[in-house]
Design an enzyme around this catalytic site. Structure first.
Site, PDB file in Angstrom:
ATOM      1  N   ARG A  21      28.237  63.568 101.577  1.00 56.74           N
ATOM      2  CA  ARG A  21      26.912  62.984 101.853  1.00 56.74           C
ATOM      3  C   ARG A  21      25.854  64.014 101.490  1.00 56.74           C
ATOM      4  O   ARG A  21      25.968  65.198 101.878  1.00 56.74           O
ATOM      5  CB  ARG A  21      26.807  62.626 103.344  1.00 56.74           C
ATOM      6  CG  ARG A  21      25.512  61.929 103.710  1.00 56.74           C
ATOM      7  CD  ARG A  21      25.486  60.473 103.282  1.00 56.74           C
ATOM      8  NE  ARG A  21      26.449  59.673 104.032  1.00 56.74           N
ATOM      9  CZ  ARG A  21      26.853  58.459 103.643  1.00 56.74           C
ATOM     10  NH1 ARG A  21      26.396  57.912 102.537  1.00 56.74           N
ATOM     11  NH2 ARG A  21      27.727  57.791 104.370  1.00 56.74           N
ATOM     12  N   SER A  69      20.353  48.333 106.927  1.00 55.94           N
ATOM     13  CA  SER A  69      20.019  48.923 105.623  1.00 55.94           C
ATOM     14  C   SER A  69      20.276  47.921 104.491  1.00 55.94           C
ATOM     15  O   SER A  69      19.422  47.678 103.641  1.00 55.94           O
ATOM     16  CB  SER A  69      20.863  50.194 105.456  1.00 55.94           C
ATOM     17  OG  SER A  69      20.733  50.761 104.199  1.00 55.94           O
ATOM     18  N   VAL A  70      21.458  47.320 104.489  1.00 59.73           N
ATOM     19  CA  VAL A  70      21.796  46.338 103.443  1.00 59.73           C
ATOM     20  C   VAL A  70      21.090  45.009 103.705  1.00 59.73           C
ATOM     21  O   VAL A  70      20.620  44.346 102.778  1.00 59.73           O
ATOM     22  CB  VAL A  70      23.333  46.148 103.372  1.00 59.73           C
ATOM     23  CG1 VAL A  70      23.692  45.064 102.368  1.00 59.73           C
ATOM     24  CG2 VAL A  70      24.011  47.458 103.007  1.00 59.73           C
ATOM     25  N   CYS A  77      30.419  50.717  98.320  1.00 58.32           N
ATOM     26  CA  CYS A  77      29.296  51.105  97.440  1.00 58.32           C
ATOM     27  C   CYS A  77      29.634  52.234  96.474  1.00 58.32           C
ATOM     28  O   CYS A  77      29.017  52.342  95.409  1.00 58.32           O
ATOM     29  CB  CYS A  77      28.080  51.466  98.278  1.00 58.32           C
ATOM     30  SG  CYS A  77      28.431  52.587  99.629  1.00 58.32           S
ATOM     31  N   HIS A 101      24.206  56.642  94.544  1.00 59.69           N
ATOM     32  CA  HIS A 101      25.400  57.487  94.662  1.00 59.69           C
ATOM     33  C   HIS A 101      25.744  58.089  93.289  1.00 59.69           C
ATOM     34  O   HIS A 101      25.849  57.367  92.294  1.00 59.69           O
ATOM     35  CB  HIS A 101      26.600  56.653  95.124  1.00 59.69           C
ATOM     36  CG  HIS A 101      26.538  56.203  96.555  1.00 59.69           C
ATOM     37  ND1 HIS A 101      25.617  56.659  97.468  1.00 59.69           N
ATOM     38  CD2 HIS A 101      27.338  55.332  97.241  1.00 59.69           C
ATOM     39  CE1 HIS A 101      25.836  56.092  98.645  1.00 59.69           C
ATOM     40  NE2 HIS A 101      26.866  55.275  98.533  1.00 59.69           N
ATOM     41  N   SER A 147      21.167  56.141 102.567  1.00 57.98           N
ATOM     42  CA  SER A 147      21.105  54.719 102.927  1.00 57.98           C
ATOM     43  C   SER A 147      22.501  54.108 103.003  1.00 57.98           C
ATOM     44  O   SER A 147      22.684  53.047 103.595  1.00 57.98           O
ATOM     45  CB  SER A 147      20.236  53.943 101.933  1.00 57.98           C
ATOM     46  OG  SER A 147      20.758  54.069 100.628  1.00 57.98           O
ATOM     47  N   GLU A 165      35.881  56.701 103.566  1.00 51.00           N
ATOM     48  CA  GLU A 165      35.370  56.444 102.212  1.00 51.00           C
ATOM     49  C   GLU A 165      36.395  56.789 101.121  1.00 51.00           C
ATOM     50  O   GLU A 165      36.555  56.050 100.152  1.00 51.00           O
ATOM     51  CB  GLU A 165      34.098  57.288 102.023  1.00 51.00           C
ATOM     52  CG  GLU A 165      33.233  56.844 100.882  1.00 51.00           C
ATOM     53  CD  GLU A 165      32.341  55.652 101.233  1.00 51.00           C
ATOM     54  OE1 GLU A 165      32.493  55.088 102.322  1.00 51.00           O
ATOM     55  OE2 GLU A 165      31.511  55.292 100.387  1.00 51.00           O
TER      56      GLU A 165
HETATM   57  P1  NAP Z   1      23.457  48.956 109.452  1.00 50.14           P
HETATM   58  O1  NAP Z   1      22.181  49.462 108.859  1.00 50.14           O
HETATM   59  O2  NAP Z   1      24.044  49.681 110.588  1.00 50.14           O
HETATM   60  O3  NAP Z   1      23.235  47.392 109.862  1.00 50.14           O
HETATM   61  C1  NAP Z   1      24.177  46.698 110.645  1.00 50.14           C
HETATM   62  C2  NAP Z   1      23.707  45.276 110.938  1.00 50.14           C
HETATM   63  O4  NAP Z   1      24.709  44.648 111.753  1.00 50.14           O
HETATM   64  C3  NAP Z   1      22.376  45.188 111.700  1.00 50.14           C
HETATM   65  O5  NAP Z   1      21.636  44.088 111.224  1.00 50.14           O
HETATM   66  C4  NAP Z   1      22.829  44.922 113.147  1.00 50.14           C
HETATM   67  O6  NAP Z   1      21.884  44.193 113.896  1.00 50.14           O
HETATM   68  C5  NAP Z   1      24.053  44.058 112.894  1.00 50.14           C
HETATM   69  N1  NAP Z   1      24.937  44.067 114.071  1.00 50.14           N
HETATM   70  C6  NAP Z   1      25.434  45.138 114.734  1.00 50.14           C
HETATM   71  N2  NAP Z   1      26.174  44.728 115.801  1.00 50.14           N
HETATM   72  C7  NAP Z   1      26.123  43.372 115.809  1.00 50.14           C
HETATM   73  C8  NAP Z   1      26.659  42.358 116.661  1.00 50.14           C
HETATM   74  N3  NAP Z   1      27.420  42.675 117.734  1.00 50.14           N
HETATM   75  N4  NAP Z   1      26.405  41.068 116.349  1.00 50.14           N
HETATM   76  C9  NAP Z   1      25.640  40.735 115.295  1.00 50.14           C
HETATM   77  N5  NAP Z   1      25.093  41.647 114.450  1.00 50.14           N
HETATM   78  C10 NAP Z   1      25.331  42.956 114.704  1.00 50.14           C
HETATM   79  O7  NAP Z   1      24.607  48.889 108.348  1.00 50.14           O
HETATM   80  P2  NAP Z   1      24.466  48.754 106.717  1.00 50.14           P
HETATM   81  O8  NAP Z   1      24.458  50.076 106.078  1.00 50.14           O
HETATM   82  O9  NAP Z   1      23.403  47.783 106.413  1.00 50.14           O
HETATM   83  O10 NAP Z   1      25.878  48.137 106.360  1.00 50.14           O
HETATM   84  C11 NAP Z   1      26.228  46.788 106.638  1.00 50.14           C
HETATM   85  C12 NAP Z   1      27.632  46.528 106.153  1.00 50.14           C
HETATM   86  O11 NAP Z   1      27.681  46.692 104.743  1.00 50.14           O
HETATM   87  C13 NAP Z   1      28.651  47.515 106.743  1.00 50.14           C
HETATM   88  O12 NAP Z   1      29.861  46.842 106.974  1.00 50.14           O
HETATM   89  C14 NAP Z   1      28.778  48.561 105.633  1.00 50.14           C
HETATM   90  O13 NAP Z   1      30.008  49.227 105.667  1.00 50.14           O
HETATM   91  C15 NAP Z   1      28.623  47.718 104.389  1.00 50.14           C
HETATM   92  N6  NAP Z   1      28.083  48.397 103.214  1.00 50.14           N
HETATM   93  C16 NAP Z   1      27.003  49.212 103.296  1.00 50.14           C
HETATM   94  C17 NAP Z   1      26.495  49.799 102.136  1.00 50.14           C
HETATM   95  C18 NAP Z   1      25.292  50.713 102.160  1.00 50.14           C
HETATM   96  O14 NAP Z   1      24.980  51.301 101.095  1.00 50.14           O
HETATM   97  N7  NAP Z   1      24.582  50.866 103.255  1.00 50.14           N
HETATM   98  C19 NAP Z   1      27.075  49.536 100.914  1.00 50.14           C
HETATM   99  C20 NAP Z   1      28.176  48.687 100.859  1.00 50.14           C
HETATM  100  C21 NAP Z   1      28.660  48.126 102.006  1.00 50.14           C
HETATM  101  P3  NAP Z   1      20.897  44.904 114.980  1.00 50.14           P
HETATM  102  O15 NAP Z   1      19.796  45.546 114.195  1.00 50.14           O
HETATM  103  O16 NAP Z   1      20.418  43.756 115.791  1.00 50.14           O
HETATM  104  O17 NAP Z   1      21.723  45.878 115.745  1.00 50.14           O
END
Ligand code: NAP
Length: 346
Positions: free
Chosen positions: A232, A15-16, A146, A239, A176, A199
């Site tokens: 949520r 997502s990010v 976030c 948010h 998201s 959270e």
């Molecule tokens: P997400 O959609 O679940 O994406 C996770 C990413 O990590 C994917 O690209 C995934 O790749 C990769 N990944 C998973 N396992 C892995 C491994 N073993 N080795 C290498 N890459 C791996 O999560 P997200 O929402 O984007 O969040 C990413 C981070 O930002 C998290 O730590 C989250 O807490 C933080 N965050 C999120 C938000 C938000 O609004 N979403 C805001 C602030 C912070 P694959 O597709 O190949 O599995």
């Protein structure tokens, strides 16, 4: 800058990660050099590995890039991390050891004593912490959670002008924010879920480091009581947070609104590309802010506030809105890197 800095996106398929791709594809200072993700995605063309759910088109040349594993061998000097927290700790350290500056969204290093928990409008001076880092040749810098980001952006002008002693916050958080594919549709359509794991603890702890004083190379946490409740809801991005505050000294509504509207800091003075022109906007309409109307304000980097009124328990209460994957994640991280570039730290 004449030559763009090559950057690597870790977790580029999530997502990010997708938001990083969208925001970096035409960035004036940075150029996407590599897209990295898990072994499940590595070796595939990016367009086949990702489920692109951004509203903009995925550029063809980026869609054709081959996804790399996160093995810290790809050449570059700056890595944006959007990795799942389960793997971010060791991968980010490996990239730092290999000489990268890692600008992370994950929670893993946020409370490391030598790692800045950076919001450029609030605590740019905390970048001094990186001098004490021992991850290797490189460095690690983090973003807050976030939902923390909207809260601290709204509180900062009040902290400076009046002091803030107590905060009660109730969030309504977008889908998201739970990553891709996130909460199942059957759990969230026609529903709201009053729990987001970890959270509330993040919202209660992170602001204390962000507002902390830098003393002899360490951050002394700010003294402020924060109580958070996180929910949520079925909104895609943005948010919302209902906040009540007790101030350090009394202020009237006009003074509070002026403090928000007049607030400017280093990113605005430096004219950083990702910086909002005005970090905090106050909306006078009774029914604002709203996610669909205001999340993209000023490139999705500004925080919207409305409904300031007196609180019969604390002093004042209001509602805020910020874009969770832009200001609260990828956009915030890019602003962190721009600040470092401008300060000669990259
Ligand atoms: P997400 O959609 O679940 O994406 C996770 C990413 O990590 C994917 O690209 C995934 O790749 C990769 N990944 C998973 N396992 C892995 C491994 N073993 N080795 C290498 N890459 C791996 O999560 P997200 O929402 O984007 O969040 C990413 C981070 O930002 C998290 O730590 C989250 O807490 C933080 N965050 C999120 C938000 C938000 O609004 N979403 C805001 C602030 C912070 P694959 O597709 O190949 O599995």
């Amino acid at each position: 800058m004449e030559t763009k800095i090559p950057v690597v996106i870790l977790g580029a398929t999530g997502s990010v990660g997708q938001k990083f791709v969208e925001l970096l594809k035409d960035h004036p200072w940075f150029r996407i050099a590599a897209l990295c993700a898990s072994e499940r995605s590595a070796g595939k063309q990016y367009k086949d590995a990702v489920n692109w759910f951004q509203s903009s088109e995925l550029p063809e040349h980026i869609g054709q890039m081959i996804v790399q594993p996160c093995d810290a061998t790809v050449m570059g000097r700056l890595a944006f991390s959007a990795l799942d927290a389960a793997v971010a700790g060791s991968i980010e350290q490996a990239y730092a050891k290999a000489g990268y500056t890692v600008v992370s969204n994950s929670k893993n290093h946020r409370h490391h004593p030598d790692v800045p928990l950076l919001v450029p409008e609030i605590n740019a001076s905390h970048l001094e912490l990186i001098q004490g880092q021992q991850f290797g040749e490189g460095k690690i810098i983090t973003n807050p959670n976030c939902s923390t980001i909207g809260l601290v952006m709204a509180l900062k002008p009040l902290v400076d002008a009046f002091g803030v002693r107590e905060v009660s916050v109730v969030t309504m958080q977008a889908l998201s924010g739970s990553g891709y594919p996130g909460v199942s549709s059957l759990d969230i359509v026609d529903n709201a879920v009053p729990y987001i794991g970890g959270e509330e603890e993040k919202m209660e702890k992170e602001p204390l480091k962000i507002f902390g004083d830098l003393i002899n190379g360490h951050v002394e946490p700010a003294v402020m009581s924060i109580s958070a409740t996180c929910n949520r809801i079925a909104v895609v991005d943005g948010h919302m947070e209902c906040v009540s505050v007790r101030l350090g000294r009394s202020a009237n509504a006009q003074q509070i609104i002026e403090a928000w509207e007049d607030y400017r800091a280093e990113p605005q003075e430096m004219g950083l590309p990702m910086a909002p022109v005005q970090p905090v906007h106050y909306h006078r309409e009774d029914n604002y802010p709203q996610p669909r109307k205001h999340r993209m304000l000023d490139k999705g980097m500004a925080v919207s506030i409305g409904r300031l009124r007196s609180c019969s328990i604390l002093d004042w209460k209001f509602t805020l809105l910020s874009h969770n994957t832009i200001r609260g994640a990828a956009g915030g991280a890019i602003l962190n890197a721009e600040l470092m570039a401008e300060m000669g730290l990259l």
